[in-house]
Design an enzyme around this catalytic site. Sequence first.
Site, PDB file in Angstrom:
ATOM      1  N   ARG A  27       0.817  -1.212   0.000  1.00 53.34           N
ATOM      2  CA  ARG A  27       0.000   0.000   0.000  1.00 53.34           C
ATOM      3  C   ARG A  27       0.852   1.264   0.000  1.00 53.34           C
ATOM      4  NH1 ARG A  27      -3.759  -0.973   4.606  1.00 53.34           N
ATOM      5  NH2 ARG A  27      -4.757  -2.848   3.845  1.00 53.34           N
ATOM      6  N   ARG A  31      -3.308   6.561   1.020  1.00 58.69           N
ATOM      7  CA  ARG A  31      -3.870   7.749   1.648  1.00 58.69           C
ATOM      8  C   ARG A  31      -2.943   8.450   2.632  1.00 58.69           C
ATOM      9  NH1 ARG A  31      -9.524   5.357   3.651  1.00 58.69           N
ATOM     10  NH2 ARG A  31      -8.238   3.470   3.753  1.00 58.69           N
ATOM     11  N   ARG A  40      -6.668  11.460  -5.857  1.00 61.13           N
ATOM     12  CA  ARG A  40      -7.938  10.752  -5.660  1.00 61.13           C
ATOM     13  C   ARG A  40      -9.110  11.737  -5.678  1.00 61.13           C
ATOM     14  NH1 ARG A  40      -9.469   6.077  -1.229  1.00 61.13           N
ATOM     15  NH2 ARG A  40     -11.705   6.431  -1.196  1.00 61.13           N
ATOM     16  N   ASP A  77      -6.768  -2.752  -7.345  1.00 61.16           N
ATOM     17  CA  ASP A  77      -7.452  -3.335  -6.199  1.00 61.16           C
ATOM     18  C   ASP A  77      -7.660  -4.816  -6.466  1.00 61.16           C
ATOM     19  OD1 ASP A  77     -10.208  -3.988  -4.596  1.00 61.16           O
ATOM     20  OD2 ASP A  77      -9.102  -2.384  -3.628  1.00 61.16           O
ATOM     21  N   TYR A 154     -14.854 -12.221  -0.264  1.00 58.69           N
ATOM     22  CA  TYR A 154     -15.590 -10.997  -0.605  1.00 58.69           C
ATOM     23  C   TYR A 154     -16.810 -11.304  -1.466  1.00 58.69           C
ATOM     24  CZ  TYR A 154     -11.819  -8.075   1.227  1.00 58.69           C
ATOM     25  OH  TYR A 154     -10.927  -7.445   2.056  1.00 58.69           O
TER      26      TYR A 154
END
Length: 353
Positions: A27, A31, A40, A77, A154
């Site tokens: 990652r 962010r 973003r 992703d 998921y």
Amino acid sequence: MTSLKNDTFLRALLKEPVDYTPVWMMRQAGRYLPEYRATRARAGDFLSLCKSPELATEVTLQPLDRFPLDAAILFSDILTVPDAMGLGLYFAEGEGPRFERPVRTESDVEALFAPDPSDKLRYVLDAVTSIRRALDGRVPLIGFSGSPFTLACYMIEGGGSADFRHVKAMLYSRPELLHKVLEVNARAVTAYLNAQIEAGAQAVQIFDTWGGALSHDAYKIFSLAYMKRIVDGLIREKDGRRVPCIVFTKGGGQWLEAIADSGADAIGLDWTTDIAEARRRVGDRVALQGNLDPNVLFGSPDGIRQEVRRILAAYGQGSGHVFNLGHGISQFVDPEHAGVLVEAVHGLSRRAG
């Protein structure tokens, strides 16, 4: 494409001699970086950012412009694959990823298909090609996918889960149905990773985020067996170089010997595993990647350096170690602390060598 100026990461994965321990962070484009947050915001939302090759290229390179990292990782992703299966991926505010059409019934399972990456996932492949061009040989590019079992979690739960109630209910009541899901996922992931390699990825990682939630035997049957199938089907050489494969099971420390027998070149370790013990157990079969606790980056710079020194010493002399976090970097980390980490790995491993 341009030849590599820094191939330390690839050589470490193949246990070839290196001058220092290479480092990248899971990652690493995310962010915690203000420049990422700005890009973003321009994209409008996370999915739009993922589906724009131009913006995906921009954010992939942002951490490399800040830190002397030894690898870039494709910005994407793991849920792009089930999204391409038509399950309706969306991101609910404060809830994370969700699927409009979870896979729960026999008819849901029968309707699953392995998408053609060159069609449904073209935007990812275009991003890979764009990133390779923009890197211009600075460092290698890592492609990735979720593991068949993690994707199934998921897909069946309909999003994230604390207890994996639906997927485990299927596992223990209709195991043949879960096997069908995993078989489709394995075919899809194999095709997807091979398409990334053809587009320019120079190493690939399989993220088995939820494999560690399985029982001892179930892990081997429902997770590892399908990752081995993927590894067996991967393109392993491109442009005259080996394309290394990393398998990372979060919580997978008890299965290291079995993972080492999967055919992968390297095992990713989370922070709960002793890297010295891991090296003793796998011997010379595979390289190791890891495994700093991501929350160490909330500590002081001296504390970060101390933990880096400890992990490097625990691994010991010789090649075959890629330094990384034991999971993804937190969005709340101070970027300067990430810089301390990278500098410490490079400096201390050179001195130790």
